[in-house]
Design a protein around this motif. Structure first.
Motif, mmCIF file in Angstrom:
data_model
loop_
_atom_site.group_PDB
_atom_site.id
_atom_site.type_symbol
_atom_site.label_atom_id
_atom_site.label_comp_id
_atom_site.label_asym_id
_atom_site.label_seq_id
_atom_site.Cartn_x
_atom_site.Cartn_y
_atom_site.Cartn_z
ATOM 1 N N ALA A 246 0.817 -1.219 0.000
ATOM 2 C CA ALA A 246 0.000 0.000 0.000
ATOM 3 C C ALA A 246 0.852 1.270 0.000
ATOM 4 N N PRO A 247 1.621 1.511 -1.063
ATOM 5 C CA PRO A 247 2.411 2.743 -1.150
ATOM 6 C C PRO A 247 1.506 3.964 -1.310
ATOM 7 N N ARG A 248 1.880 5.072 -0.662
ATOM 8 C CA ARG A 248 1.058 6.282 -0.726
ATOM 9 C C ARG A 248 1.897 7.504 -1.100
ATOM 10 N N GLY A 249 2.341 8.263 -0.088
ATOM 11 C CA GLY A 249 3.003 9.534 -0.344
ATOM 12 C C GLY A 249 4.303 9.423 -1.113
ATOM 13 N N LEU A 250 4.598 10.485 -1.893
ATOM 14 C CA LEU A 250 5.787 10.526 -2.734
ATOM 15 C C LEU A 250 6.492 11.862 -2.590
ATOM 16 N N ALA A 251 7.796 11.864 -2.795
ATOM 17 C CA ALA A 251 8.572 13.102 -2.824
ATOM 18 C C ALA A 251 9.852 12.857 -3.613
ATOM 19 N N VAL A 252 10.300 13.867 -4.359
ATOM 20 C CA VAL A 252 11.514 13.747 -5.171
ATOM 21 C C VAL A 252 12.388 14.971 -4.933
ATOM 22 N N ASP A 253 13.688 14.760 -4.773
ATOM 23 C CA ASP A 253 14.579 15.902 -4.592
ATOM 24 C C ASP A 253 15.242 16.280 -5.918
ATOM 25 N N LEU A 254 16.047 17.328 -5.881
ATOM 26 C CA LEU A 254 16.655 17.820 -7.117
ATOM 27 C C LEU A 254 17.641 16.838 -7.728
ATOM 28 N N ALA A 255 18.158 15.931 -6.914
ATOM 29 C CA ALA A 255 19.090 14.929 -7.424
ATOM 30 C C ALA A 255 18.352 13.761 -8.065
ATOM 31 N N GLY A 256 17.013 13.783 -8.022
ATOM 32 C CA GLY A 256 16.233 12.712 -8.622
ATOM 33 C C GLY A 256 15.982 11.539 -7.709
ATOM 34 N N ASN A 257 16.278 11.690 -6.410
ATOM 35 C CA ASN A 257 16.008 10.624 -5.452
ATOM 36 C C ASN A 257 14.520 10.608 -5.120
ATOM 37 N N LEU A 258 13.897 9.459 -5.281
ATOM 38 C CA LEU A 258 12.466 9.304 -5.043
ATOM 39 C C LEU A 258 12.231 8.681 -3.670
ATOM 40 N N TYR A 259 11.367 9.321 -2.874
ATOM 41 C CA TYR A 259 10.979 8.806 -1.561
ATOM 42 C C TYR A 259 9.536 8.322 -1.641
ATOM 43 N N VAL A 260 9.297 7.133 -1.085
ATOM 44 C CA VAL A 260 7.969 6.520 -1.129
ATOM 45 C C VAL A 260 7.529 6.161 0.285
ATOM 46 N N ALA A 261 6.350 6.633 0.678
ATOM 47 C CA ALA A 261 5.764 6.244 1.962
ATOM 48 C C ALA A 261 5.075 4.898 1.764
ATOM 49 N N ASP A 262 5.721 3.840 2.216
ATOM 50 C CA ASP A 262 5.211 2.473 2.087
ATOM 51 C C ASP A 262 4.360 2.196 3.318
ATOM 52 N N SER A 263 3.106 2.663 3.288
ATOM 53 C CA SER A 263 2.299 2.753 4.512
ATOM 54 C C SER A 263 2.041 1.413 5.171
ATOM 55 N N GLY A 264 1.748 0.363 4.389
ATOM 56 C CA GLY A 264 1.457 -0.936 4.981
ATOM 57 C C GLY A 264 2.651 -1.577 5.649
ATOM 58 N N ASN A 265 3.853 -1.164 5.258
ATOM 59 C CA ASN A 265 5.076 -1.681 5.876
ATOM 60 C C ASN A 265 5.656 -0.717 6.900
ATOM 61 N N ASN A 266 4.935 0.371 7.185
ATOM 62 C CA ASN A 266 5.341 1.342 8.215
ATOM 63 C C ASN A 266 6.769 1.841 7.995
ATOM 64 N N ARG A 267 7.023 2.275 6.766
ATOM 65 C CA ARG A 267 8.375 2.707 6.425
ATOM 66 C C ARG A 267 8.355 3.694 5.268
ATOM 67 N N VAL A 268 9.496 4.348 5.053
ATOM 68 C CA VAL A 268 9.716 5.199 3.884
ATOM 69 C C VAL A 268 10.949 4.675 3.171
ATOM 70 N N LEU A 269 10.837 4.475 1.862
ATOM 71 C CA LEU A 269 11.950 3.962 1.067
ATOM 72 C C LEU A 269 12.518 5.066 0.181
ATOM 73 N N ARG A 270 13.829 5.028 -0.022
ATOM 74 C CA ARG A 270 14.471 5.956 -0.948
ATOM 75 C C ARG A 270 15.055 5.197 -2.133
ATOM 76 N N PHE A 271 14.697 5.660 -3.344
ATOM 77 C CA PHE A 271 15.249 5.119 -4.582
ATOM 78 C C PHE A 271 16.179 6.188 -5.156
ATOM 79 N N THR A 272 17.470 5.972 -5.031
ATOM 80 C CA THR A 272 18.451 6.947 -5.479
ATOM 81 C C THR A 272 18.448 7.037 -7.002
ATOM 82 N N ASP A 273 18.431 8.300 -7.502
ATOM 83 C CA ASP A 273 18.454 8.531 -8.947
ATOM 84 C C ASP A 273 17.409 7.656 -9.634
#
Length: 539
Positions: A246-273
């Motif tokens: 159940a992924p929900r919230g998203l955010a991306v920085d200027l370097a292109g790193n994508l952050y995903v709020a993985d709500s069902g797993n109670n965590r936030v993941l970062r995908f670099t570039d």
């Protein structure tokens, strides 16, 4: 809902800063927010301490909200957009008006007027607006049901204006649930990168998809990128480096790193570039858990419970809407944090281990969308309280007032108006007899800071002296290079007595002079001003 750290990236005349495609801005200093600090203003309710329910328990209008899901700020016009989900609309607030408690919106999208709330699926109507984002060109993106609508030049569109494009559906009327590369399933959040990639979290399909150069795509175009699945067919959940629950919230920085709020797993993941990664690629960092294979909920500086929303600040600080704990966590300089990194402060609760749910100016009943606007402010949609709260970062906030006395009857509106307008007192000196007035300079901010005070000189007909309480005659400094005053604690003030007296040249005539005093922070140049209209009458 939506994520700001990526929603908007642009050089803005209004902000004078580079804003990331999600509300975040880069190039500034780290923004500090004292844990448990009160909010500064509210939209949707009369005040930050007033809770009248959905639509203020009355008819829907330009100043009411019902279940607001998200908030975004246009970096081109600095106008504030609110996804008023239960009223099936998006409200637009003028930039300065949005800072006032209970302000009225200037325009509405998704409805023909401010009193209509029925949902519909057309070019100009919404049926479930749950996430919004602004990009660097002033476009507004609206996640409405299972489609994403694009509004070009949204800061100046009239009420009820038409959308200019659609993704997730082949046209503006279709409502089918599509699961392929051209569909979104039941999406929950959107965010757009500085390169123009639109990211969408498809919660029921346990995936995040990306549409490169989204603004130039034709209606109903396919997505090119996918995380959480290896293709656009699978939809299984998991608790690994490359799966979501159940992924929900998203955010991306200027370097292109994508952050995903993985709500069902109670965590936030970062995908670099992220834009360079292959379909189904592994995440690089996890927050909220120590490792990628656990999904434990908790309440601490390193734990989360159903994280749903994300936003990045200009300096790369990450806000996380920790829905289950009724709070928003702040991870400063998040790109430097490793697995299980701890938060640095919290909003909505007094500390990292408290979980209280009373509605108040310091509390967040149900954190929805978040937007860091590049002006040292973060906006948070408080869904169940039908309001949007604004929190200002810790700063020195000078407040100048003037009056005939130093403790009461002072003219000042706490709006930090550097022009001094509407903050003017009148002091009259009769004949050769002098008169006193006062300038009071207060630190209404959160932190201690020094201040500089400068004021207008007298004239050939009016003699003016500035006397600092416990500091003596400071006229020379105040009227020339400015008087630097030592650090002023939050809530403390300094008082300058103004002595006004006619000179020999004005014995048989009247005279008048507007004395303007400005106080400025020695740290960040924040300023305010007040005025005294000095009048010398005839004998």
């Amino acid at each position: 809902m939506s994520k700001q750290s990526i929603h908007c990236a642009v050089r803005s005349v209004s902000f004078g800063l580079l804003v990331t495609l999600s509300g975040g801005v880069y190039g500034g200093q780290t923004e500090d927010y004292t844990s448990g600090k009160p909010s500064s203003s509210v939209l949707g309710q009369v005040s930050t301490s007033t809770f009248d329910g959905a639509n203020r328990s009355g008819p829907v209008g330009a100043a009411t909200l019902s279940g607001p899901a998200d908030v975004a700020v246009d970096p081109v016009t600095a106008k504030v957009f609110v996804a008023d989900r239960d009223n099936n609309r998006v409200l637009r607030f003028e930039s300065e008006e949005a800072l006032i408690d209970g302000a009225s919106a200037e325009a509405v999208l998704g409805q023909p007027n401010f009193i209509t709330t029925a949902g519909a699926t057309t070019t100009s109507r919404f049926s479930d607006p749950k996430s919004i984002a602004c990009d660097s060109s002033g476009r507004l993106w609206v996640l409405d049901g299972n489609r994403v609508l694009r509004f070009d030049g949204a800061g100046n569109k009239g009420s009820g204006g038409n959308a200019d494009g659609v993704l997730g559906q082949p046209d503006f009327l279709d409502t089918a649930t599509r699961t392929g590369a051209d569909g979104l399933g039941s999406p929950e959040s959107i965010s757009i990168s500085v390169t123009g990639t639109l990211w969408v979290s498809c919660t029921d399909l346990n995936r995040v998809v990306g549409f490169a150069e989204a603004a130039s795509k034709s209606d109903g175009a396919d997505a090119e990128r996918v995380f959480g699945q290896t293709d656009f067919v699978g939809s299984g959940s998991g608790t690994t480096r490359n799966t979501f629950s159940a992924p929900r919230g998203l955010a991306v920085d200027l370097a292109g790193n994508l952050y995903v709020a993985d709500s069902g797993n109670n965590r936030v993941l970062r995908f670099t570039d992220a834009e360079e990664k292959a379909a189904g690629a592994d995440a690089d960092v996890v927050l909220g858990q120590l490792v990628f294979t656990t999904a434990t909920a908790g309440v601490s500086d390193a734990a989360m419970d159903d994280p749903r929303e994300l936003s990045l600040t200009p300096s790369g600080d990450l806000f996380v809407g920790d829905f289950g704990n009724q709070r928003v966590l702040l991870f400063e300089n998040v790109s430097s944090k490793g697995d299980g990194g701890t938060a640095d402060s919290v909003l909505g609760q007094s500390d990292f281990v408290t979980k209280l749910n009373p509605e108040g100016e310091s509390n967040i009943a149900s954190p929805g969308g978040i937007w860091a606007d590049g002006e040292q402010r973060v906006w948070i949609a408080d869904v169940l309280a039908s309001r949007v709260l604004r929190f200002d970062s810790d700063q020195f906030q000078p407040d100048a007032k003037s009056g005939k006395q130093s403790t009461k009857g002072l003219k000042g509106n706490d709006r930090y108006n550097s022009s001094g307008a509407q903050q003017k007192s009148v002091i009259k000196a009769r004949g050769s007899k002098g008169e006193k007035g006062f300038f009071v300079f207060e630190n209404d901010g959160d932190v201690t800071d020094g201040m500089q005070i400068k004021a207008t000189k007298g004239s050939s007909k009016l003699n003016v002296k500035y006397i600092l309480k416990q500091g003596g005659n400071v006229t020379g400094e105040v009227t020339s290079q400015g008087l630097n005053v030592a650090e002023i604690p939050s809530g403390s003030s300094r008082i300058i007595e103004v002595r006004i007296k006619g000179t020999a040249r004005s014995r048989k005539s009247s005279a008048r002079k507007t004395l303007k005093a400005r106080v400025r922070s020695l740290t960040d140049n924040a300023s305010d001003a007040a005025m005294i209209k000095a009048v010398k009458t005839k004998k």
